[in-house]
Design an enzyme around this catalytic site. Structure first.
Site, short mmCIF file in Angstrom:
data_model
loop_
_atom_site.label_atom_id
_atom_site.label_comp_id
_atom_site.label_asym_id
_atom_site.label_seq_id
_atom_site.Cartn_x
_atom_site.Cartn_y
_atom_site.Cartn_z
N SER A 59 0.82 -1.22 0.00
CA SER A 59 0.00 0.00 0.00
C SER A 59 0.85 1.27 0.00
O SER A 59 2.02 1.26 0.41
CB SER A 59 -0.92 0.02 1.22
OG SER A 59 -1.75 -1.12 1.23
N1 SAH Z 1 -1.06 -4.34 3.61
C1 SAH Z 1 -0.50 -4.98 2.46
C2 SAH Z 1 -1.48 -4.89 1.32
C3 SAH Z 1 -1.45 -6.07 0.46
S1 SAH Z 1 -2.67 -6.06 -0.84
C4 SAH Z 1 0.82 -4.33 2.09
O1 SAH Z 1 0.93 -3.11 2.26
O2 SAH Z 1 1.71 -5.02 1.61
C5 SAH Z 1 -4.03 -6.89 -0.07
C6 SAH Z 1 -3.79 -8.30 0.34
O3 SAH Z 1 -5.03 -8.84 0.80
C7 SAH Z 1 -3.31 -9.24 -0.78
O4 SAH Z 1 -2.09 -9.80 -0.42
C8 SAH Z 1 -4.43 -10.29 -0.88
O5 SAH Z 1 -3.95 -11.59 -1.19
C9 SAH Z 1 -5.03 -10.22 0.51
N2 SAH Z 1 -6.40 -10.73 0.64
C10 SAH Z 1 -7.43 -10.66 -0.24
N3 SAH Z 1 -8.52 -11.24 0.27
C11 SAH Z 1 -8.20 -11.69 1.52
C12 SAH Z 1 -8.91 -12.36 2.56
N4 SAH Z 1 -10.20 -12.70 2.45
N5 SAH Z 1 -8.24 -12.65 3.72
C13 SAH Z 1 -6.94 -12.33 3.86
N6 SAH Z 1 -6.22 -11.70 2.91
C14 SAH Z 1 -6.84 -11.37 1.76
#
Ligand code: SAH
Length: 213
Positions: A59
């Site tokens: 993010s």
């Molecule tokens: N906070 C992270 C953002 C990653 S993007 C960072 O800054 O690196 C969002 C993430 O949510 C992805 O890795 C995706 O695989 C995950 N995701 C999507 N649906 C999900 C769910 N139901 N439970 C857990 N993770 C999920």
């Protein structure tokens, strides 16, 4: 490559919009460059999301800071994060809270985040692979829940995992654009505040989006 100037620039920029000093300190302490992929190393402290593989992103720092501020964490807080991704936001939470439970549905991302967080010495963090149901009810109730992927609406299952007075921060809207909102759980109502417009990858699962749609 020396990233200290771009990191200073980023912190100066964040300071204009984020007033929680504890959040700013955490943003200063956590090395974002360890959580980005090698090709994006030079852009580690740009204020923008970057690809981390598997179609996911780390993010934007401003959004990380804004979401963290809205969680109103204390040293004793137990916080749930949905979407570990790179693990960067997880580290920021671990700087501020007492216990961090982070859930990720893609095992490769969960594993690489765990290695980085372990190497950095974050002991209050547990990372779990997501099941079909949203969240991690085993350790509920939480003081705060952060969702770093976009949902079509505020999932009641997550409200159920919050303490009374707890804060949920989540992007809600379509698959392409959302509003970041803070939801405070009261005894018999939800208090919803709008934080900003945003764009996150979709939250996949029950009460959220199908993988394909
Ligand atoms: N906070 C992270 C953002 C990653 S993007 C960072 O800054 O690196 C969002 C993430 O949510 C992805 O890795 C995706 O695989 C995950 N995701 C999507 N649906 C999900 C769910 N139901 N439970 C857990 N993770 C999920």
């Amino acid at each position: 490559m020396d990233l200290s100037k771009s990191k200073d620039d980023l912190l100066r920029k964040l300071r204009r919009e984020i007033d929680d000093e504890c959040v700013l300190d955490a943003m200063r302490r956590v090395p974002r460059d360890l959580f980005v992929t090698a090709v994006n190393y030079a852009y580690s402290y740009d204020d923008r999301p970057l690809p981390i593989g598997e179609g996911q992103t780390i993010s934007q720092p401003f959004i990380v800071a804004l979401m963290t501020q809205a969680l109103r964490l204390e040293e004793t807080s137990k916080v749930l994060e949905l979407g570990t991704g790179s693990g960067y936001q997880t580290a920021i939470l671990a700087e501020l809270a007492g216990q961090v439970v982070s859930v990720e549905r893609l095992p490769n991302l969960a594993m690489s985040a765990k290695v980085i967080l372990d190497n950095l010495g974050y002991t209050k963090v547990s990372i779990h692979i997501a099941s079909d149901a949203l969240g991690w009810p085993d350790y509920a109730p939480y003081d705060a829940i952060l969702v770093t992927a976009a949902a079509p609406k505020v999932p009641q299952t997550l409200i159920d995992q919050l303490k009374i007075g707890g804060r949920l921060v989540i992007p809600v809207g379509s698959r392409w654009e959302q509003n970041l909102v803070q939801v405070i759980k009261h005894e018999d109502e939800r208090e919803v505040s709008y934080l900003t417009a945003c764009r996150f990858v979709p939250l996949i699962g029950e009460d959220a989006w199908d993988e394909e749609s």
